[in-house]
Scaffold this motif. Sequence first.
Motif, PDB file in Angstrom:
ATOM      1  N   LEU A   1       1.037  -1.235  -0.055  1.00  0.00           N
ATOM      2  CA  LEU A   1      -0.106   0.001  -0.005  1.00  0.00           C
ATOM      3  C   LEU A   1       0.947   0.820   0.144  1.00  0.00           C
ATOM      4  O   LEU A   1       1.792   1.345   0.484  1.00  0.00           O
ATOM      5  N   GLU A   2       0.635   1.993  -1.107  1.00  0.00           N
ATOM      6  CA  GLU A   2       0.902   3.251  -1.014  1.00  0.00           C
ATOM      7  C   GLU A   2       0.707   4.898  -0.222  1.00  0.00           C
ATOM      8  O   GLU A   2       0.812   5.910   0.009  1.00  0.00           O
ATOM      9  N   GLU A   3      -0.957   4.229  -0.935  1.00  0.00           N
ATOM     10  CA  GLU A   3      -1.836   5.377  -0.720  1.00  0.00           C
ATOM     11  C   GLU A   3      -2.808   5.234   0.375  1.00  0.00           C
ATOM     12  O   GLU A   3      -3.967   4.628  -1.078  1.00  0.00           O
ATOM     13  N   LEU A   4      -3.425   5.845   0.693  1.00  0.00           N
ATOM     14  CA  LEU A   4      -4.734   5.715   1.897  1.00  0.00           C
ATOM     15  C   LEU A   4      -5.461   6.805   1.971  1.00  0.00           C
ATOM     16  O   LEU A   4      -4.940   7.830   3.408  1.00  0.00           O
ATOM     17  N   ARG A   5      -6.572   6.622   2.216  1.00  0.00           N
ATOM     18  CA  ARG A   5      -7.450   8.234   1.970  1.00  0.00           C
ATOM     19  C   ARG A   5      -8.706   7.253   3.500  1.00  0.00           C
ATOM     20  O   ARG A   5      -9.122   6.352   3.143  1.00  0.00           O
ATOM     21  N   TRP A   6      -8.970   7.963   4.160  1.00  0.00           N
ATOM     22  CA  TRP A   6      -9.751   7.353   4.930  1.00  0.00           C
ATOM     23  C   TRP A   6     -10.751   8.458   5.406  1.00  0.00           C
ATOM     24  O   TRP A   6     -10.339   9.710   6.069  1.00  0.00           O
ATOM     25  N   GLU A   7     -12.030   8.269   5.395  1.00  0.00           N
ATOM     26  CA  GLU A   7     -13.039   9.254   6.142  1.00  0.00           C
ATOM     27  C   GLU A   7     -14.536   8.194   6.563  1.00  0.00           C
ATOM     28  O   GLU A   7     -15.205   8.356   6.009  1.00  0.00           O
ATOM     29  N   ASP A   8     -13.509   7.747   7.205  1.00  0.00           N
ATOM     30  CA  ASP A   8     -14.450   6.347   8.227  1.00  0.00           C
ATOM     31  C   ASP A   8     -14.554   6.598   9.392  1.00  0.00           C
ATOM     32  O   ASP A   8     -13.966   7.641   9.946  1.00  0.00           O
ATOM     33  N   ALA A   9     -15.729   6.425  10.156  1.00  0.00           N
ATOM     34  CA  ALA A   9     -14.905   5.920  11.687  1.00  0.00           C
ATOM     35  C   ALA A   9     -13.573   4.721  11.449  1.00  0.00           C
ATOM     36  O   ALA A   9     -14.240   3.471  10.836  1.00  0.00           O
ATOM     37  N   TYR A  10     -13.635   5.033  12.785  1.00  0.00           N
ATOM     38  CA  TYR A  10     -12.593   3.741  12.672  1.00  0.00           C
ATOM     39  C   TYR A  10     -13.139   2.334  13.500  1.00  0.00           C
ATOM     40  O   TYR A  10     -13.343   2.405  14.429  1.00  0.00           O
ATOM     41  N   PRO A  11     -13.383   0.539  12.854  1.00  0.00           N
ATOM     42  CA  PRO A  11     -13.962  -0.045  13.061  1.00  0.00           C
ATOM     43  C   PRO A  11     -13.234  -0.417  14.278  1.00  0.00           C
ATOM     44  O   PRO A  11     -12.100   0.137  15.319  1.00  0.00           O
ATOM     45  N   ASP A  12     -13.958  -1.013  15.443  1.00  0.00           N
ATOM     46  CA  ASP A  12     -14.314  -1.581  16.721  1.00  0.00           C
ATOM     47  C   ASP A  12     -12.477  -2.487  16.814  1.00  0.00           C
ATOM     48  O   ASP A  12     -12.554  -3.027  17.823  1.00  0.00           O
ATOM     49  N   LYS A  13     -13.182  -3.321  16.236  1.00  0.00           N
ATOM     50  CA  LYS A  13     -11.964  -4.581  15.878  1.00  0.00           C
ATOM     51  C   LYS A  13     -10.974  -4.398  15.297  1.00  0.00           C
ATOM     52  O   LYS A  13     -11.931  -4.129  13.840  1.00  0.00           O
ATOM     53  N   VAL A  14     -10.170  -4.192  15.215  1.00  0.00           N
ATOM     54  CA  VAL A  14      -9.155  -4.312  14.194  1.00  0.00           C
ATOM     55  C   VAL A  14      -8.164  -5.399  13.739  1.00  0.00           C
ATOM     56  O   VAL A  14      -7.410  -5.290  14.845  1.00  0.00           O
ATOM     57  N   GLU A  15      -7.800  -6.160  12.688  1.00  0.00           N
ATOM     58  CA  GLU A  15      -6.458  -6.908  12.686  1.00  0.00           C
ATOM     59  C   GLU A  15      -6.008  -6.624  11.224  1.00  0.00           C
ATOM     60  O   GLU A  15      -6.389  -7.059  10.079  1.00  0.00           O
ATOM     61  N   LEU A  16      -4.410  -6.992  11.882  1.00  0.00           N
ATOM     62  CA  LEU A  16      -3.779  -5.971  10.688  1.00  0.00           C
ATOM     63  C   LEU A  16      -2.947  -7.054  10.331  1.00  0.00           C
ATOM     64  O   LEU A  16      -2.095  -7.925  11.066  1.00  0.00           O
ATOM     65  N   ILE A  17      -3.011  -7.400   8.687  1.00  0.00           N
ATOM     66  CA  ILE A  17      -1.851  -8.534   8.841  1.00  0.00           C
ATOM     67  C   ILE A  17      -0.457  -8.306   8.378  1.00  0.00           C
ATOM     68  O   ILE A  17       0.656  -8.544   8.939  1.00  0.00           O
ATOM     69  N   SER A  18      -1.284  -7.067   7.478  1.00  0.00           N
ATOM     70  CA  SER A  18       0.400  -6.742   7.004  1.00  0.00           C
ATOM     71  C   SER A  18       0.050  -5.602   6.093  1.00  0.00           C
ATOM     72  O   SER A  18      -0.744  -5.466   5.395  1.00  0.00           O
ATOM     73  N   LEU A  19       1.034  -4.978   6.515  1.00  0.00           N
ATOM     74  CA  LEU A  19       1.291  -3.120   6.287  1.00  0.00           C
ATOM     75  C   LEU A  19       2.061  -2.565   6.390  1.00  0.00           C
ATOM     76  O   LEU A  19       3.356  -2.551   7.045  1.00  0.00           O
TER      77      LEU A  19
END
Length: 486
Positions: free
Chosen positions: A290-308
């Motif tokens: 991932l190179e570009e991220l645009r986030w215009e939303d609520a942050y999830p209650d549960k987050v699992e990040l495998i690879s960033l």
Amino acid sequence: MAYRCAAHKKASLSGGSVGAGAGGGRGYYGGPDRISSLPDELLHHVLSFVTTPEAVRTSALSRRWVGIWKRVPRLHLLEEEATNAGHIPDHFDGILRRYAADVDIADLAISYHWDWPEVDGDRASAWAAFAARRVTGRFDLAVTTQVGHDDDAVLDLPCFERATEISLYSSGMAVRLPALDDNSAGNFTRLTRLHMSELRFSDAGEGISGVVSRRCPSLECLELEHIDGMEAITLRNDSLLSLRLAYVPLRRLDVAAGNMRKMRVKYCLDETSRCPWTGGAAMRLAAPALEELRWEDAYPDKVELISLPSCLMELAVVELPSHIIHEIGQSDFTKILKLFSRAHVLRLTSPMTATATLDSEEQESLIHSVQLPYYSELDLGVITNGHSSFGSTVVHFLRRNSSIRNLTLTLNPYHRKENKFAPCCMSNCTCHEPLKWWDQDIPLDSLEQLAIKHISGHREAKKLTVSAQCTKAINDWMYHRVELSV
């Protein structure tokens, strides 16, 4: 003397007029029909630049032109170009039936949004089936059912083995995708771009998840906008490069795309976050490239990040409107920033609440609690909501990173999702207190460009500009470009 053509020269020298000897009056060209003598391939190319109804009407020119339009590789059947509104769908069907059966269509567009006569699910499905057999390039289908939403109207979308781009708009009509257990349905083998908008799924998102993950080996761009009937989306696709989700209510977002470069999420999880009885929203994300991220939303209650990745080329975060933040009970502004350690370009937009400015203890502790990522370009948007004190926050961003080269500060009076009339701050607001940061040093050693937009009436923006100009005078070796926009 200059002559328009050889026939005009001959007629002028003989004292006659062009075409006079060929039975025509003044202005009639009696020479050979050079356009009709062109090969079919060139005529097809010429007709691809006119509308399909105009191409069909060329059959009346001469016997040579009869049927030429049937082999033009571009068909645009648009309601605004039809001559008889009462028979537009039948007219479209007739053109598709008469089109040459052995010619591939590089560009097919069908658009119909009239209330009468209606286009039902069967007719729309027939148009899609025709496109699946014939289109080798782009297919654009935009249809609307009769007044209101017809629960029985279903558009069956088959697999497109040869199409490279599909854009689908079906307001009021459900879309049914090929079943995952149907091995004879085929695949979207060459599809690189898929855009769907203003439609609904009846399977809670299982169909689109399965199609993208199992039937689209070449898909590079996926865009879903204003989609109803989805609860979750699960994407497993290593060819995917760009993902855009906007106004797609979700309870779970699960993406594993090893080569994805761009991702945008807008108002997909905010409704779930405001409904605690749903169990909250969840996100699972694996996007190492991932190179570009645009986030215009609520942050999830549960987050699992495998690879960033630890570093992004561009990170844009737009805070939700203040009334949504109030319903959720907390701000998600800083949580996305915690996922990354660096970003070359950082774009932040945050609204001031009705009770506290960015300089108040409430907002200041929120922003200061996170060590912002490294950035060389900062685009800071402030939704003032009637407030006028924001300078210390800008100073804070500058102090966190003295290597900023480009700084853009944009002042917006209201959030575009809220009322367009910004309230005025109260008399006891901290905006009316003396500026705390004016006598503090602002490190601008690396700053090359400063742009402050919509500064009308904002004393702090003007003082920031003066500060930047003063730094320019002190550091003659530095080039500062100051732009002001009222």
